[in-house]
Design a protein around this motif. Sequence first.
Motif, PDB file in Angstrom:
ATOM      1  N   GLU A  48      14.017 -11.274  -3.317  1.00 32.72           N
ATOM      2  CA  GLU A  48      13.536  -9.897  -3.250  1.00 32.72           C
ATOM      3  C   GLU A  48      14.223  -9.131  -2.132  1.00 32.72           C
ATOM      4  O   GLU A  48      14.559  -9.694  -1.099  1.00 32.72           O
ATOM      5  CB  GLU A  48      12.014  -9.876  -3.019  1.00 32.72           C
ATOM      6  N   GLU A  49      14.410  -7.831  -2.368  1.00 37.38           N
ATOM      7  CA  GLU A  49      14.924  -6.948  -1.314  1.00 37.38           C
ATOM      8  C   GLU A  49      13.842  -6.740  -0.260  1.00 37.38           C
ATOM      9  O   GLU A  49      12.645  -6.879  -0.530  1.00 37.38           O
ATOM     10  CB  GLU A  49      15.317  -5.589  -1.922  1.00 37.38           C
ATOM     11  N   ILE A  50      14.275  -6.390   0.945  1.00 36.28           N
ATOM     12  CA  ILE A  50      13.320  -6.096   2.021  1.00 36.28           C
ATOM     13  C   ILE A  50      12.729  -4.712   1.783  1.00 36.28           C
ATOM     14  O   ILE A  50      13.453  -3.729   1.639  1.00 36.28           O
ATOM     15  CB  ILE A  50      14.012  -6.153   3.389  1.00 36.28           C
ATOM     16  N   MET A  51      11.399  -4.651   1.708  1.00 37.49           N
ATOM     17  CA  MET A  51      10.714  -3.383   1.475  1.00 37.49           C
ATOM     18  C   MET A  51      10.555  -2.600   2.776  1.00 37.49           C
ATOM     19  O   MET A  51      10.627  -3.182   3.868  1.00 37.49           O
ATOM     20  CB  MET A  51       9.324  -3.645   0.883  1.00 37.49           C
ATOM     21  N   PRO A  52      10.311  -1.284   2.681  1.00 33.17           N
ATOM     22  CA  PRO A  52       9.847  -0.560   3.862  1.00 33.17           C
ATOM     23  C   PRO A  52       8.574  -1.229   4.367  1.00 33.17           C
ATOM     24  O   PRO A  52       7.708  -1.601   3.580  1.00 33.17           O
ATOM     25  CB  PRO A  52       9.575   0.850   3.317  1.00 33.17           C
ATOM     26  N   MET A  53       8.454  -1.417   5.668  1.00 37.37           N
ATOM     27  CA  MET A  53       7.375  -2.245   6.201  1.00 37.37           C
ATOM     28  C   MET A  53       6.617  -1.516   7.295  1.00 37.37           C
ATOM     29  O   MET A  53       7.189  -0.755   8.084  1.00 37.37           O
ATOM     30  CB  MET A  53       7.951  -3.546   6.746  1.00 37.37           C
ATOM     31  N   SER A  86       0.853  -1.183   0.000  1.00 37.57           N
ATOM     32  CA  SER A  86       0.000   0.000   0.000  1.00 37.57           C
ATOM     33  C   SER A  86       0.891   1.235   0.000  1.00 37.57           C
ATOM     34  O   SER A  86       2.123   1.133   0.033  1.00 37.57           O
ATOM     35  CB  SER A  86      -0.919  -0.010   1.225  1.00 37.57           C
ATOM     36  N   ASP A  87       0.279   2.390  -0.029  1.00 37.14           N
ATOM     37  CA  ASP A  87       1.019   3.651   0.019  1.00 37.14           C
ATOM     38  C   ASP A  87       0.909   4.247   1.415  1.00 37.14           C
ATOM     39  O   ASP A  87      -0.172   4.244   2.026  1.00 37.14           O
ATOM     40  CB  ASP A  87       0.471   4.646  -1.006  1.00 37.14           C
ATOM     41  N   GLU A 139       5.240  16.229   2.234  1.00 35.21           N
ATOM     42  CA  GLU A 139       4.677  14.879   2.372  1.00 35.21           C
ATOM     43  C   GLU A 139       5.256  13.966   1.297  1.00 35.21           C
ATOM     44  O   GLU A 139       5.142  14.253   0.099  1.00 35.21           O
ATOM     45  CB  GLU A 139       3.153  14.917   2.276  1.00 35.21           C
ATOM     46  N   GLN A 140       5.883  12.897   1.735  1.00 39.32           N
ATOM     47  CA  GLN A 140       6.523  11.957   0.809  1.00 39.32           C
ATOM     48  C   GLN A 140       5.725  10.645   0.766  1.00 39.32           C
ATOM     49  O   GLN A 140       5.298  10.134   1.789  1.00 39.32           O
ATOM     50  CB  GLN A 140       7.958  11.668   1.260  1.00 39.32           C
ATOM     51  N   GLN A 141       5.533  10.136  -0.446  1.00 40.27           N
ATOM     52  CA  GLN A 141       4.796   8.882  -0.619  1.00 40.27           C
ATOM     53  C   GLN A 141       5.760   7.703  -0.650  1.00 40.27           C
ATOM     54  O   GLN A 141       6.755   7.714  -1.377  1.00 40.27           O
ATOM     55  CB  GLN A 141       3.991   8.910  -1.928  1.00 40.27           C
ATOM     56  N   PHE A 163      -1.771   6.598   6.593  1.00 40.17           N
ATOM     57  CA  PHE A 163      -1.833   5.268   5.983  1.00 40.17           C
ATOM     58  C   PHE A 163      -3.276   4.792   6.000  1.00 40.17           C
ATOM     59  O   PHE A 163      -3.955   4.894   7.022  1.00 40.17           O
ATOM     60  CB  PHE A 163      -0.939   4.285   6.760  1.00 40.17           C
ATOM     61  N   GLY A 164      -3.755   4.262   4.856  1.00 39.09           N
ATOM     62  CA  GLY A 164      -5.144   3.810   4.778  1.00 39.09           C
ATOM     63  C   GLY A 164      -6.136   4.934   4.969  1.00 39.09           C
ATOM     64  O   GLY A 164      -7.256   4.697   5.430  1.00 39.09           O
ATOM     65  N   GLY A 165      -5.729   6.154   4.626  1.00 40.36           N
ATOM     66  CA  GLY A 165      -6.618   7.308   4.754  1.00 40.36           C
ATOM     67  C   GLY A 165      -6.742   7.841   6.158  1.00 40.36           C
ATOM     68  O   GLY A 165      -7.471   8.807   6.385  1.00 40.36           O
ATOM     69  N   GLU A 166      -6.023   7.239   7.130  1.00 39.50           N
ATOM     70  CA  GLU A 166      -6.122   7.649   8.529  1.00 39.50           C
ATOM     71  C   GLU A 166      -4.738   7.969   9.083  1.00 39.50           C
ATOM     72  O   GLU A 166      -3.745   7.397   8.654  1.00 39.50           O
ATOM     73  CB  GLU A 166      -6.752   6.528   9.362  1.00 39.50           C
ATOM     74  N   PRO A 167      -4.649   8.872  10.074  1.00 40.10           N
ATOM     75  CA  PRO A 167      -3.361   9.139  10.724  1.00 40.10           C
ATOM     76  C   PRO A 167      -2.981   7.980  11.647  1.00 40.10           C
ATOM     77  O   PRO A 167      -3.825   7.427  12.345  1.00 40.10           O
ATOM     78  CB  PRO A 167      -3.620  10.412  11.525  1.00 40.10           C
ATOM     79  N   ASN A 168      -1.708   7.593  11.619  1.00 42.90           N
ATOM     80  CA  ASN A 168      -1.210   6.503  12.451  1.00 42.90           C
ATOM     81  C   ASN A 168       0.067   6.953  13.143  1.00 42.90           C
ATOM     82  O   ASN A 168       0.870   7.705  12.565  1.00 42.90           O
ATOM     83  CB  ASN A 168      -0.921   5.264  11.600  1.00 42.90           C
ATOM     84  N   ILE A 169       0.264   6.465  14.367  1.00 44.64           N
ATOM     85  CA  ILE A 169       1.406   6.889  15.177  1.00 44.64           C
ATOM     86  C   ILE A 169       2.435   5.754  15.220  1.00 44.64           C
ATOM     87  O   ILE A 169       2.096   4.602  15.521  1.00 44.64           O
ATOM     88  CB  ILE A 169       0.963   7.248  16.606  1.00 44.64           C
ATOM     89  N   ILE A 170       3.693   6.091  14.941  1.00 45.30           N
ATOM     90  CA  ILE A 170       4.779   5.109  15.034  1.00 45.30           C
ATOM     91  C   ILE A 170       5.149   4.936  16.504  1.00 45.30           C
ATOM     92  O   ILE A 170       5.589   5.885  17.163  1.00 45.30           O
ATOM     93  CB  ILE A 170       6.013   5.552  14.230  1.00 45.30           C
ATOM     94  N   ILE A 171       4.948   3.725  17.024  1.00 40.49           N
ATOM     95  CA  ILE A 171       5.262   3.477  18.438  1.00 40.49           C
ATOM     96  C   ILE A 171       6.489   2.584  18.610  1.00 40.49           C
ATOM     97  O   ILE A 171       6.976   2.404  19.721  1.00 40.49           O
ATOM     98  CB  ILE A 171       4.075   2.810  19.152  1.00 40.49           C
ATOM     99  N   GLY A 172       6.997   2.010  17.507  1.00 45.88           N
ATOM    100  CA  GLY A 172       8.158   1.138  17.622  1.00 45.88           C
ATOM    101  C   GLY A 172       8.825   0.908  16.285  1.00 45.88           C
ATOM    102  O   GLY A 172       8.222   1.076  15.221  1.00 45.88           O
TER     103      GLY A 172
END
Length: 803
Positions: free
Chosen positions: A611-616, A520-521, A530-532, A590-599
């Motif tokens: 395959e290379e490891i993608m941003p996850m 997803s984006d 804002e970077q995609q 993400f998914g049209g909603e704000p999300n907080i990075i906790i870890g």
Amino acid sequence: MLKNYLIIALRNIKRNKLRSLVHILGLSLGIAICLLIFNVVWHAYSFDKFHTDSERIFRINTVTEWEPGNLFQSSATNGPLGEVIDEEISLIENKGRLYTLYETMVVIPEQNKVIGRSNKVAFSDPGFFEIFQREWLSGNPERALLEPYSAVISEASLKKYFPGSNADDVLGKEILWVDAADSIYAQVQGVIMDYSENTDFFFTDFISFSTITKKEKEDWYGLHSWSNLNTASQLFVKISKNSSNSDLDEGLSLLAKKYLNEEDSQTKFISEPLSELHFSENYDDTTVSKTLLNGLIYIGIIILLLACLNFINLETALAINRAKEVGIRKTLGSDRGQLLLQFLTETFLFVLISTVFAVFLSDLIQIYFKEYLPANFKFSGISVLSIGFLAMNALLLTLLSGLYPAFFLSKYQPQRALKGEVIAQRGFSLGVFLRKNLSVLQFSASIAFIIMVMVLNSQLKHIHSQPLGFEKEAVLYTNLPFMGERSKRELLAERIRNERFVEGVSLSNNLVSSNSIWTSDAYVMVDSLEQQLNVHVMNVDSAFVSVNGIPMLAGRKSHHVANEILVNRNFLKAMGSPEPAEVLGQTIRFGGEPNIIIGVVENFNARNLKEEIMPMVLVYRPDYYYLLTAKISKQQNLAYAKQRLEAIVEEVFPYEASGFNFIDEVLEGFYEDDRKIQGVLGFAGAAAIIISILGLFGLSSFTIAQRTKEVSIRKVLGAGIVEIIALVSKQYVWLVLISFALAAYPAYYLSNIWLQQYAYRIEMPYLLFMAVGIGVLLLALLVVGFHSLGVANTNPAKVLKSE
């Protein structure tokens, strides 16, 4: 006359036992391999050929350019396309819609009987059966799937759901299909015969397509808009007789421009012939690679050609021994045509005997490679198909292997032949050229095959030695009902967690590493802009990280809050390489909603190492969990643990047949195709080297016998055994060195193409190239030395007594 030819041919075969053995072994091996490959290829191309007008049937595919230069083709189609396609494109004669269901629970309400889960259930419309016609045992084909809540079942389902009932007896009977917590009651309106031919359409239960609309479930099944794409939604069309797929593609292009908005301007529809279905996205993951099939064909041809080269090489080398026979026959009145027929008859007899041996040998090869072959593949060396192939192959081999030696032998002049002279050669001699170079070609093919096998083996060893970023030992998983009751999933997790040998339990809709992927984006603020980012999304619970042993770099695990997410190190790298602690608390969209990075977690290979490891991004969406993963204590007996956990699952989900499997088995499956390629190439290399050594064995026997007197004279003059062996072996050293030079680049080129598939790959192992070359050289010298030693130990007096 033919009888005489056969008698003479049999006598020559019995008289020259070594020559006959070399020919029969080499040809048998080549024919056996080709026979098996022919049956495998024929089986792969036989799928769905039996449908009426199959050449006019197409599946509609969707092609999307998700980023410049990167195209993604899918068999999925938008829901509205199936509604308008026949109205918009006049050349379409019929359309058929199919929506496949996964792990659908089947219940017979009248009997209160739970059948279990099935992957053979689909929604379909009447047009589907107009395109893919069936024999109907009961019901009206035109109306059976017209109304909502109606269904058609196959004879296999009839026997399973209603044992002992006739097809007419079950009309009107009700069946309940439970799909992702959605109950669909439908009445049986028809019973059809199952296909006996090879087909990818294995479905046995068909629910009317109109049921989806009636239940207002278009949104649920993803059929509501032109922008939604669902791989379960399939669309088939049958075009008119005077139309072509290019005409259909042109119409699809215009249709896409009309209905797709500007955001979907990079999406188009294309037609896929029915004959390609088995080689693209089919319904039970039994897709066959055309590249692999073509590779098998090339391997079969190469092996058979090597056997033919053996025959030609040895027959031309032994021609001098038959010079007097030719001279006598010509003196007694035989013309060249009769001699040609005699020698071709002898070749045909060799091929015929080899073919008989090949039938038995091919059966042994098939048993050895059984796990490589399709599950429904049935092989018989004496079937009509196999006998037809063997007959055509025998004729072709007789001409291919026998014509040149026959022409070569039949052109001897009788006056020279009877004096023991062979035709005088001036300038270039094709016979001498062939004898010097056919063995080079044989060894070149052998060396190339062996090098490629060694490269594949080195790469697979490298893959298995790579750290994956998670623990794979003593981790088991099981599938749960998709969209089933959340309370029952959590009850099962709690019961398993309470077992003394279980160290942790996680619920998710992702294994820590699998072939599936959800992308997803995500939108993140970088320097006030804002970077995609294109990200790999995994839906997991808070225990996922600890159960799978994934290291945490900063922050904490989720507390089961929907808008809390974890990211991996490569996500930070895509943001501009901030430190893990710096992104904690940052908000991303993400998914049209704000999300907080906790870890932040360390990178781990959630896909195979090609395959290379993608941003996850790790998210929390508990309604969609259908996998349970358990970490077992390393001191525990795993067989007992597996049995105990399966018993608990059966108690909580009594109608589920899914057992527990080990994560490391999934990881092994990533490279199953590569191991199969390695096995096939290894067998091909072994067969090629055996045929080459057989040829060298026969040829060296002849050439050394021709030099017996020379060797004896050298011994009389003081030459030692080592000097004699070196003298005889010298020409074969050059033969192998030239073969290696010719094989090295093709082996490098093909191996490099294969290695490019892997993101984590070895450097080209050039030392292995040298090792293979030296190994083949030593093997060749061993064969030649064996013959040379026998001649070198012969008493010169016995050889030279008549001189």
